[in-house]
Every structure is written in structure tokens, then in C-alpha cells.
Scaffold this motif. Structure first.
Motif, PDB file in Angstrom:
ATOM      1  N   HIS A  99       0.844  -1.194   0.000  1.00  0.00           N
ATOM      2  CA  HIS A  99       0.000   0.000   0.000  1.00  0.00           C
ATOM      3  C   HIS A  99       0.880   1.245   0.000  1.00  0.00           C
ATOM      4  O   HIS A  99       2.057   1.188   0.340  1.00  0.00           O
ATOM      5  N   THR A 100       0.289   2.340  -0.422  1.00  0.00           N
ATOM      6  CA  THR A 100       0.982   3.618  -0.474  1.00  0.00           C
ATOM      7  C   THR A 100       0.140   4.669   0.225  1.00  0.00           C
ATOM      8  O   THR A 100      -1.064   4.751   0.005  1.00  0.00           O
ATOM      9  N   VAL A 101       0.811   5.463   1.037  1.00  0.00           N
ATOM     10  CA  VAL A 101       0.189   6.641   1.637  1.00  0.00           C
ATOM     11  C   VAL A 101       0.818   7.845   0.947  1.00  0.00           C
ATOM     12  O   VAL A 101       2.049   7.987   0.929  1.00  0.00           O
ATOM     13  N   TRP A 102      -0.002   8.680   0.330  1.00  0.00           N
ATOM     14  CA  TRP A 102       0.460   9.869  -0.401  1.00  0.00           C
ATOM     15  C   TRP A 102      -0.059  11.106   0.308  1.00  0.00           C
ATOM     16  O   TRP A 102      -1.230  11.168   0.684  1.00  0.00           O
ATOM     17  N   GLU A 103       0.791  12.101   0.460  1.00  0.00           N
ATOM     18  CA  GLU A 103       0.415  13.365   1.091  1.00  0.00           C
ATOM     19  C   GLU A 103       0.779  14.511   0.168  1.00  0.00           C
ATOM     20  O   GLU A 103       1.925  14.615  -0.271  1.00  0.00           O
ATOM     21  N   GLY A 104      -0.191  15.365  -0.130  1.00  0.00           N
ATOM     22  CA  GLY A 104       0.064  16.540  -0.949  1.00  0.00           C
ATOM     23  C   GLY A 104      -0.256  16.327  -2.404  1.00  0.00           C
ATOM     24  O   GLY A 104      -0.773  15.293  -2.821  1.00  0.00           O
ATOM     25  N   ASP A 105       0.074  17.354  -3.199  1.00  0.00           N
ATOM     26  CA  ASP A 105      -0.186  17.282  -4.635  1.00  0.00           C
ATOM     27  C   ASP A 105       0.896  16.464  -5.329  1.00  0.00           C
ATOM     28  O   ASP A 105       1.857  16.011  -4.707  1.00  0.00           O
TER      29      ASP A 105
ATOM     30  N   LEU B 214       3.290  17.266  -7.654  1.00  0.00           N
ATOM     31  CA  LEU B 214       4.638  17.804  -7.824  1.00  0.00           C
ATOM     32  C   LEU B 214       5.392  18.038  -6.517  1.00  0.00           C
ATOM     33  O   LEU B 214       6.602  17.849  -6.454  1.00  0.00           O
ATOM     34  N   LYS B 215       4.689  18.444  -5.468  1.00  0.00           N
ATOM     35  CA  LYS B 215       5.363  18.741  -4.206  1.00  0.00           C
ATOM     36  C   LYS B 215       5.103  17.694  -3.136  1.00  0.00           C
ATOM     37  O   LYS B 215       5.730  17.709  -2.086  1.00  0.00           O
ATOM     38  N   GLY B 216       4.176  16.782  -3.387  1.00  0.00           N
ATOM     39  CA  GLY B 216       3.810  15.782  -2.403  1.00  0.00           C
ATOM     40  C   GLY B 216       4.849  14.683  -2.282  1.00  0.00           C
ATOM     41  O   GLY B 216       5.875  14.661  -2.972  1.00  0.00           O
ATOM     42  N   LYS B 217       4.551  13.766  -1.384  1.00  0.00           N
ATOM     43  CA  LYS B 217       5.440  12.624  -1.174  1.00  0.00           C
ATOM     44  C   LYS B 217       4.621  11.455  -0.679  1.00  0.00           C
ATOM     45  O   LYS B 217       3.505  11.617  -0.170  1.00  0.00           O
ATOM     46  N   GLY B 218       5.181  10.274  -0.838  1.00  0.00           N
ATOM     47  CA  GLY B 218       4.488   9.079  -0.414  1.00  0.00           C
ATOM     48  C   GLY B 218       5.428   8.067   0.193  1.00  0.00           C
ATOM     49  O   GLY B 218       6.652   8.204   0.122  1.00  0.00           O
TER      50      GLY B 218
ATOM     51  N   GLY C  27       9.857  -3.572   4.483  1.00  0.00           N
ATOM     52  CA  GLY C  27      10.048  -2.187   4.881  1.00  0.00           C
ATOM     53  C   GLY C  27       9.322  -1.213   3.986  1.00  0.00           C
ATOM     54  O   GLY C  27       8.663  -1.587   3.023  1.00  0.00           O
ATOM     55  N   ASP C  28       9.457   0.034   4.340  1.00  0.00           N
ATOM     56  CA  ASP C  28       8.813   1.126   3.627  1.00  0.00           C
ATOM     57  C   ASP C  28       9.830   1.827   2.731  1.00  0.00           C
ATOM     58  O   ASP C  28      11.003   1.918   3.073  1.00  0.00           O
ATOM     59  N   GLN C  29       9.337   2.348   1.615  1.00  0.00           N
ATOM     60  CA  GLN C  29      10.191   3.081   0.686  1.00  0.00           C
ATOM     61  C   GLN C  29       9.531   4.403   0.331  1.00  0.00           C
ATOM     62  O   GLN C  29       8.339   4.443   0.026  1.00  0.00           O
ATOM     63  N   ALA C  30      10.321   5.464   0.354  1.00  0.00           N
ATOM     64  CA  ALA C  30       9.823   6.784   0.000  1.00  0.00           C
ATOM     65  C   ALA C  30       9.677   6.895  -1.512  1.00  0.00           C
ATOM     66  O   ALA C  30      10.467   6.327  -2.278  1.00  0.00           O
ATOM     67  N   VAL C  31       8.654   7.653  -1.948  1.00  0.00           N
ATOM     68  CA  VAL C  31       8.413   7.887  -3.370  1.00  0.00           C
ATOM     69  C   VAL C  31       7.921   9.323  -3.545  1.00  0.00           C
ATOM     70  O   VAL C  31       7.162   9.823  -2.721  1.00  0.00           O
ATOM     71  N   THR C  32       8.412   9.971  -4.593  1.00  0.00           N
ATOM     72  CA  THR C  32       7.976  11.321  -4.943  1.00  0.00           C
ATOM     73  C   THR C  32       7.882  11.410  -6.461  1.00  0.00           C
ATOM     74  O   THR C  32       8.400  10.558  -7.176  1.00  0.00           O
ATOM     75  N   TRP C  33       7.234  12.476  -6.938  1.00  0.00           N
ATOM     76  CA  TRP C  33       7.207  12.700  -8.380  1.00  0.00           C
ATOM     77  C   TRP C  33       8.631  12.891  -8.897  1.00  0.00           C
ATOM     78  O   TRP C  33       8.996  12.348  -9.936  1.00  0.00           O
ATOM     79  N   ALA C  34       9.442  13.645  -8.168  1.00  0.00           N
ATOM     80  CA  ALA C  34      10.827  13.874  -8.611  1.00  0.00           C
ATOM     81  C   ALA C  34      11.599  12.565  -8.714  1.00  0.00           C
ATOM     82  O   ALA C  34      12.384  12.381  -9.643  1.00  0.00           O
ATOM     83  N   SER C  35      11.368  11.622  -7.787  1.00  0.00           N
ATOM     84  CA  SER C  35      12.082  10.345  -7.858  1.00  0.00           C
ATOM     85  C   SER C  35      11.599   9.506  -9.034  1.00  0.00           C
ATOM     86  O   SER C  35      12.291   8.591  -9.469  1.00  0.00           O
TER      87      SER C  35
ATOM     88  N   GLY D  99      17.689   8.361  -3.696  1.00  0.00           N
ATOM     89  CA  GLY D  99      17.422   7.457  -2.583  1.00  0.00           C
ATOM     90  C   GLY D  99      15.976   7.051  -2.410  1.00  0.00           C
ATOM     91  O   GLY D  99      15.637   6.407  -1.419  1.00  0.00           O
ATOM     92  N   ARG D 100      15.127   7.435  -3.345  1.00  0.00           N
ATOM     93  CA  ARG D 100      13.720   7.061  -3.278  1.00  0.00           C
ATOM     94  C   ARG D 100      13.392   6.138  -4.457  1.00  0.00           C
ATOM     95  O   ARG D 100      14.068   6.134  -5.459  1.00  0.00           O
ATOM     96  N   THR D 101      12.316   5.411  -4.335  1.00  0.00           N
ATOM     97  CA  THR D 101      11.929   4.482  -5.387  1.00  0.00           C
ATOM     98  C   THR D 101      10.894   5.116  -6.310  1.00  0.00           C
ATOM     99  O   THR D 101      10.548   6.287  -6.174  1.00  0.00           O
ATOM    100  N   SER D 102      10.416   4.341  -7.258  1.00  0.00           N
ATOM    101  CA  SER D 102       9.381   4.782  -8.188  1.00  0.00           C
ATOM    102  C   SER D 102       8.583   3.559  -8.623  1.00  0.00           C
ATOM    103  O   SER D 102       9.051   2.426  -8.491  1.00  0.00           O
ATOM    104  N   PRO D 103       7.392   3.774  -9.164  1.00  0.00           N
ATOM    105  CA  PRO D 103       6.642   2.629  -9.689  1.00  0.00           C
ATOM    106  C   PRO D 103       7.441   1.858 -10.745  1.00  0.00           C
ATOM    107  O   PRO D 103       7.367   0.630 -10.811  1.00  0.00           O
ATOM    108  N   GLU D 104       8.230   2.576 -11.530  1.00  0.00           N
ATOM    109  CA  GLU D 104       9.003   1.907 -12.587  1.00  0.00           C
ATOM    110  C   GLU D 104      10.100   1.023 -12.004  1.00  0.00           C
ATOM    111  O   GLU D 104      10.393  -0.053 -12.538  1.00  0.00           O
ATOM    112  N   GLU D 105      10.741   1.468 -10.919  1.00  0.00           N
ATOM    113  CA  GLU D 105      11.751   0.622 -10.280  1.00  0.00           C
ATOM    114  C   GLU D 105      11.103  -0.635  -9.708  1.00  0.00           C
ATOM    115  O   GLU D 105      11.662  -1.732  -9.794  1.00  0.00           O
ATOM    116  N   LEU D 106       9.921  -0.486  -9.148  1.00  0.00           N
ATOM    117  CA  LEU D 106       9.209  -1.639  -8.601  1.00  0.00           C
ATOM    118  C   LEU D 106       8.828  -2.615  -9.716  1.00  0.00           C
ATOM    119  O   LEU D 106       8.925  -3.833  -9.548  1.00  0.00           O
TER     120      LEU D 106
END
Length: 141
Positions: free
Chosen positions: A8-14, A16-20, A30-38, A45-52
Motif C-alpha cells: 500500500h501507499t500513503v500519499w500526502e500533498g499534490d 509535484l510537491k507531495g510525497k508518499g 520495509g517502507d520506501q519513500a516515493v515522490t514525483w521527482a524520484s 534514494g527514493r523508489t518509483s513505480p518503474e523501479e518496482l
């Protein structure tokens, strides 16, 4: 027996500036951080749907190839598979490049390439990604 895995993913914010945070519920790895920038820029140091997807595809393909080679009487000693998933913002996933190098006693390059092509076509992750251009490079090590 069918299995189900979950995350599951918890996303906070919009966007471009949000994070999950992506949590791997089934394995507990464990948990992995994800952002639009990543996703669209540097990972930092953060993951992405494509890396997964790349992780899922490289492991699924390796299992399928190992099984196919073993069924043909030439089980591999080692397979090293990498997957690169290309993401174009505004377009989406534009392609996946699989590269596999295998140590397989008793097999030639042509038979290894044929087995790799079969694994690419038939691994469940490849099938789930139908419609995505998937290329393959296979070589014996």
C-alpha cells in the motif's frame, strides 16, 4: 494454490510537491519513500513505480527462464537479469529492456537465446505488461 501479495501507499500533498511511502505488506521488507521527482527526475534514494516494475520483471523472468532451462535438461548454474523500465512524463512507460547473462552447462548461445525469448513471452509479469515494448538481450557468460 493461488497466492495474493499486497502493498500500500500513503500519499500526502499534490503530485509535484507531495510525497508518499510505499509499504510492502506481504513481505514486511520495509517502507520506501516515493515522490514525483524520484519518478520523473533523479531517484535521490527514493523508489518509483518503474523501479518496482523492474524488480518484479527481472525476478519473474529469471524464474521463468530457470524453469524452462531445467525442463529442457539444462538447468542454469546462475542467471543475472537486469530490467530497465523507461518512463516518459506525459506519456507513461515507453519500454522495458531485459538483459540476462547465464551460466548454463551443456547449452549453446542459440538455445539459450530461444529459452530467454520464451521466458520473456511467458513470464506472468511480461504478460501483465502486454502492450508495452519489451526488448531482450541474452548471452551466455
Amino acid at each position: 494454490m493461488a497466492t495474493t501479495r499486497s502493498a500500500h501507499t500513503v500519499w500526502e500533498g499534490d503530485l509535484l510537491k507531495g510525497k508518499g511511502t510505499v509499504s510492502f505488506d506481504s513481505s514486511g521488507i520495509g517502507d520506501q519513500a516515493v515522490t514525483w521527482a524520484s519518478r520523473a527526475e533523479e531517484s535521490n534514494g527514493r523508489t518509483s513505480p518503474e523501479e518496482l516494475i523492474a524488480a518484479a520483471h527481472s525476478s519473474c523472468f529469471s524464474m521463468a527462464l530457470s524453469n524452462g532451462l531445467a525442463k529442457a535438461g539444462t538447468p542454469p548454474t546462475r542467471l543475472l537479469t537486469s530490467a530497465e523500465v523507461t518512463f516518459q512524463p506525459g506519456t507513461g512507460i515507453t519500454g522495458i529492456q531485459l538483459v540476462v547473462e547465464g551460466t548454463v552447462p551443456g547449452i549453446d548461445e542459440a538455445a539459450f537465446t530461444a529459452a530467454a525469448e520464451d521466458a520473456k513471452a511467458n513470464c506472468p509479469v511480461s504478460q501483465a505488461l502486454t502492450g508495452t515494448q519489451i526488448t531482450l538481450t541474452a548471452k551466455l557468460g
